[in-house]
Design a protein around this motif. Sequence first.
Motif, PDB file in Angstrom:
ATOM      1  N   MET A  82       0.718  -1.224   0.092  1.00 56.96           N
ATOM      2  CA  MET A  82      -0.146   0.009  -0.048  1.00 56.96           C
ATOM      3  C   MET A  82       0.978   1.131  -0.088  1.00 56.96           C
ATOM      4  O   MET A  82       0.568   2.306  -0.734  1.00 56.96           O
ATOM      5  CB  MET A  82      -0.803  -0.009   1.319  1.00 56.96           C
ATOM      6  CG  MET A  82      -2.180  -1.011   1.132  1.00 56.96           C
ATOM      7  SD  MET A  82      -2.856  -1.367   2.742  1.00 56.96           S
ATOM      8  CE  MET A  82      -2.936   0.245   3.655  1.00 56.96           C
ATOM      9  N   ILE A  84       3.955   1.665  -1.114  1.00 57.27           N
ATOM     10  CA  ILE A  84       4.742   1.946  -2.364  1.00 57.27           C
ATOM     11  C   ILE A  84       3.762   2.561  -3.328  1.00 57.27           C
ATOM     12  O   ILE A  84       3.979   3.460  -4.066  1.00 57.27           O
ATOM     13  CB  ILE A  84       5.099   0.465  -2.761  1.00 57.27           C
ATOM     14  CG1 ILE A  84       6.498   0.043  -1.868  1.00 57.27           C
ATOM     15  CG2 ILE A  84       5.839   0.700  -4.157  1.00 57.27           C
ATOM     16  CD1 ILE A  84       6.917  -1.318  -2.092  1.00 57.27           C
ATOM     17  N   ILE A  85       2.698   1.796  -3.484  1.00 54.37           N
ATOM     18  CA  ILE A  85       1.698   2.144  -4.562  1.00 54.37           C
ATOM     19  C   ILE A  85       1.322   3.742  -4.334  1.00 54.37           C
ATOM     20  O   ILE A  85       1.048   4.500  -4.994  1.00 54.37           O
ATOM     21  CB  ILE A  85       0.426   1.333  -4.835  1.00 54.37           C
ATOM     22  CG1 ILE A  85       1.028  -0.125  -5.179  1.00 54.37           C
ATOM     23  CG2 ILE A  85      -0.619   1.917  -5.763  1.00 54.37           C
ATOM     24  CD1 ILE A  85      -0.044  -1.149  -5.288  1.00 54.37           C
ATOM     25  N   LEU A  88       3.921   6.452  -5.039  1.00 53.75           N
ATOM     26  CA  LEU A  88       4.083   6.371  -6.446  1.00 53.75           C
ATOM     27  C   LEU A  88       3.008   7.510  -7.073  1.00 53.75           C
ATOM     28  O   LEU A  88       3.029   8.463  -7.462  1.00 53.75           O
ATOM     29  CB  LEU A  88       3.835   5.117  -7.174  1.00 53.75           C
ATOM     30  CG  LEU A  88       4.490   5.212  -8.647  1.00 53.75           C
ATOM     31  CD1 LEU A  88       5.934   5.143  -8.756  1.00 53.75           C
ATOM     32  CD2 LEU A  88       3.846   3.967  -9.373  1.00 53.75           C
ATOM     33  N   ILE A 145      -4.814   2.862   0.148  1.00 53.70           N
ATOM     34  CA  ILE A 145      -4.102   3.496  -1.048  1.00 53.70           C
ATOM     35  C   ILE A 145      -4.780   4.697  -1.040  1.00 53.70           C
ATOM     36  O   ILE A 145      -3.986   5.685  -1.176  1.00 53.70           O
ATOM     37  CB  ILE A 145      -4.094   2.499  -2.169  1.00 53.70           C
ATOM     38  CG1 ILE A 145      -3.296   1.187  -1.753  1.00 53.70           C
ATOM     39  CG2 ILE A 145      -3.555   3.211  -3.152  1.00 53.70           C
ATOM     40  CD1 ILE A 145      -3.571   0.075  -2.888  1.00 53.70           C
TER      41      ILE A 145
ATOM     42  N   ILE B  35       9.243  -3.384  -8.637  1.00 58.62           N
ATOM     43  CA  ILE B  35       8.474  -3.388  -7.060  1.00 58.62           C
ATOM     44  C   ILE B  35       7.232  -3.070  -7.206  1.00 58.62           C
ATOM     45  O   ILE B  35       6.416  -3.660  -6.589  1.00 58.62           O
ATOM     46  CB  ILE B  35       9.509  -2.518  -6.192  1.00 58.62           C
ATOM     47  CG1 ILE B  35      10.889  -2.940  -5.893  1.00 58.62           C
ATOM     48  CG2 ILE B  35       8.781  -2.160  -5.089  1.00 58.62           C
ATOM     49  CD1 ILE B  35      11.763  -1.840  -5.301  1.00 58.62           C
ATOM     50  N   VAL B  36       6.803  -2.111  -8.135  1.00 53.75           N
ATOM     51  CA  VAL B  36       5.492  -1.418  -8.122  1.00 53.75           C
ATOM     52  C   VAL B  36       4.631  -3.000  -8.800  1.00 53.75           C
ATOM     53  O   VAL B  36       3.727  -2.765  -8.417  1.00 53.75           O
ATOM     54  CB  VAL B  36       5.468  -0.392  -9.176  1.00 53.75           C
ATOM     55  CG1 VAL B  36       4.112   0.072  -9.313  1.00 53.75           C
ATOM     56  CG2 VAL B  36       6.083   0.716  -8.517  1.00 53.75           C
ATOM     57  N   ALA B  39       3.935  -5.114  -6.061  1.00 49.18           N
ATOM     58  CA  ALA B  39       3.048  -4.525  -5.372  1.00 49.18           C
ATOM     59  C   ALA B  39       1.815  -4.594  -6.056  1.00 49.18           C
ATOM     60  O   ALA B  39       0.576  -5.072  -5.356  1.00 49.18           O
ATOM     61  CB  ALA B  39       3.353  -3.138  -4.994  1.00 49.18           C
ATOM     62  N   LEU B  40       1.309  -4.159  -7.101  1.00 49.29           N
ATOM     63  CA  LEU B  40       0.146  -4.311  -7.928  1.00 49.29           C
ATOM     64  C   LEU B  40      -0.464  -5.656  -7.940  1.00 49.29           C
ATOM     65  O   LEU B  40      -1.533  -6.018  -7.725  1.00 49.29           O
ATOM     66  CB  LEU B  40       0.236  -3.621  -9.146  1.00 49.29           C
ATOM     67  CG  LEU B  40       0.200  -2.000  -9.109  1.00 49.29           C
ATOM     68  CD1 LEU B  40       0.370  -1.563 -10.643  1.00 49.29           C
ATOM     69  CD2 LEU B  40      -1.239  -1.363  -8.435  1.00 49.29           C
ATOM     70  N   LEU B  43      -1.126  -7.379  -4.433  1.00 56.06           N
ATOM     71  CA  LEU B  43      -2.054  -6.855  -3.377  1.00 56.06           C
ATOM     72  C   LEU B  43      -3.512  -7.414  -3.514  1.00 56.06           C
ATOM     73  O   LEU B  43      -4.041  -7.398  -4.793  1.00 56.06           O
ATOM     74  CB  LEU B  43      -1.991  -5.480  -3.633  1.00 56.06           C
ATOM     75  CG  LEU B  43      -2.676  -4.506  -2.817  1.00 56.06           C
ATOM     76  CD1 LEU B  43      -1.931  -4.501  -1.207  1.00 56.06           C
ATOM     77  CD2 LEU B  43      -2.687  -3.110  -3.196  1.00 56.06           C
TER      78      LEU B  43
END
Lengths: 266, 270, 269
Positions: A82, A84-85, A88, A145, B35-36, B39-40, B43
């Motif tokens: 959560m 990290i996203i 960004l 998020i 990394i993104v 994460a996506l 999740l």
Amino acid sequence: MSAAPPKRTWRKPPAIANPVLRYGLLGLTFGYLYWAVASLPFDWNRIVQGFPRAVRIFGNAIPPEFARSQLMITGFTESIQMAIIATLIGVALSVPVAVMAARTISPTPVYLLGRAIIILARSFHPVIVAIIFVKAVGFGALAGILTLIVYSLGFVGKLLAEAIEEVDYGQIEAIRASGAGYFKVLVYAVFPQILPRQVGLSIYQLDSNLRASAVVGVVGAGGIGGTLMNAFRRFDYDFALAILMVLIAIILVSEGISGRIRRGLT
Amino acid sequence: MTLGERERAEPYRWQRFTLAERLGRFLIYLVSAAIVFWALRTLDVFWPWVWSAPTEIADLFGRMTPPDLRRGDEILRAMLETIHIATLATFLSLFIALPTAYIAAQNTTPNGVTLWIGRFILVATRSVNTIIWALLFVAIFGPGVMAGILAIAFRSIGFTAKLMAEAIEEIDRKPVEAVVAAGGDKGKIVLYGIVPQVLPTFLAVTILRWDINIRESTVLGLVGAGGIGMILQGAIDTFQWQTAATILIAILIVVILGEVVSSALRKRVI
Amino acid sequence: MLRITDLTKRYGTGELVLKGLTLEIGGAGLTAIIGSSGAGKSTLLRCINRLVEPTSGSIVVDGVDVTGLRGRRLRHARRSIGMIFQGFNLIDRLSVMENVLSGRLGYVGFAQALTRRYPQADIDRAFTLLERVGLQDFVNTRADTLSGGQRQRVGVVRALMQDPKILLADEPTASLDPKTSQQIMSLTRELSEELSLPVLVNIHNVHQAKEFADRVVGLRYGTIIFDGAGSDLDDAALDRIYEGTAGRGDEHGDETVGADARGGTVASP
């Protein structure tokens, strides 16, 4: 030396010269404290019971229980994802908002709108934002998020806007003198000057979001906070202590890493 | 020969970055993207909800307008309670933060053990969020303002004491040297060599923390620790969105007022 | 009044800064210590009131060997040693009077220090001395609003408030302009005579040393290589004190040394 001077006394002059104002302020302070304590609904009976309860709670919490590590790993992974996203997206959104909210380069109506967005995003504690998003989009990481995006937008947007206001105006004039339009001025004269600050802020915000992601879960917005809340609800204080210990460790590590990277940048 | 007419066998080449720089940048981008992506992908998000989120949020705001002012009195009282909690907690935290700062600063701490204890208090109180402290104190002292005050106070200790300890470590050594040369002991070194130098910072930090604490105390009620959060939670749970809107506006006003007061006061003390 | 025997000082594992110094200061008069940067002047002065810990040797002030003292007895010994600093070392945010009274911190209790309720005798003395140096109109002025010369006069008064048996002055004029520097030196000289107080001054300016000092001590690499009246300080002696030492850094940073110092220009850091 001169003849024996007459006896003189000296006292430190009071910080506030006017005695009425001085004692007035003092009285006001104590009056306020009394009023605040008197008007708050303390339940003294319940508070007195708290001391034996505290002993029992800490007795149950020690030793911490790490057996349910799978649950913990899931929670922390979700918190980190959560964070990290949200960082960004939040940082990306904060750039246009910061440009809007910089007095030096935006027309007044746009500036006011930008400031309003930042003030709105900053004034509400993430947990309050989270509870609203939970009601709007349901329990889980999505609400978390969205909350952290708002949180990042407010913080990074504010500091970035200040950074933009402090840029060297000579560079803007130079680029403008070469005939560049608004966006070219932004790209060539403004962004290069705020880039180091922006990277530093983003890393700091990732760290902040990680901390915040642990608490938005308390109201159902995903991450380790939910796990912690459940442990408290079920009186699993040993598990709660284990989560807290890991949480503190993660926060310290991430603070250390983020600090080191930011020091390396400047 | 003018600048434009010069002839060359090869055209000029210019690139913003060298090959190594470009590779390095590419690597950083690649790792970040990975990394993104991770994460996506992993999740636990129900994607249809994401796409419907804007509509849902707009719908929620629709239900919030117009704000309902009928419970104004109650909200005002709760808001006052929130400010009281923040102020009392800030006041209370000073009693622990001051000695903690004293033992957590390298130049005033009596010995290595106290330094270590001081540092531990800083880390422990600062790393645990207010709302988590509130969970703990609600469990101990039951729901109510006591838990709220203690939660805010505990979270404040680490923050205030850390900044105060840094101020103590950054003092000018010269006045201290003068007091030592005059035969002053430790207590007088603190009184004359240190306190005058750090007092403005101490006041500014306390005021800053009070400002932060007002914001923090608005959420205490969500875990039962008193203040405006209690009636916000109540309004949300019973779907009284127009009342919730009024509460949110009240919070906004108080937080902004707190910030204005705090920055005006801080300008005066420095 | 002051007897230093075989004093040595070594910082950490470095070389000796003071190499077995022996020096005796009598009951009154102004003694100037000259020497290039790094000669150990400041270290010598700071060993006397133990702001710097001597490595070996003995320092006897008014019949008390200060080298072995600790705690309360060290603080009591320090009361009888006044000190004037190069950087004034005033407490900026406090008033002139509070700074002056801070010279009595070795005598008063904690509560008195906290409430600023000093004995009447201290207050009388403070007013007398402030009048003597012409600062009677600045009693409640904050120290950081004063000029350099005024600040150093507060420094002098503070040191005298201790009722010292001996006064140390560590480059008292190095942060001042030439005119103010001259004023502070003559004030120190006059007060030394009025109070029959022995004064030990580290000084960079040889002209001032000759003008104001009864006795001049020349230090080089931690050893005394000249000790005599200011009038005996001829070019040959100065050459021995300053020769070949130009460019050495010391604890005060790079001050002008060698020929310039002999020429009498005011070296400012």
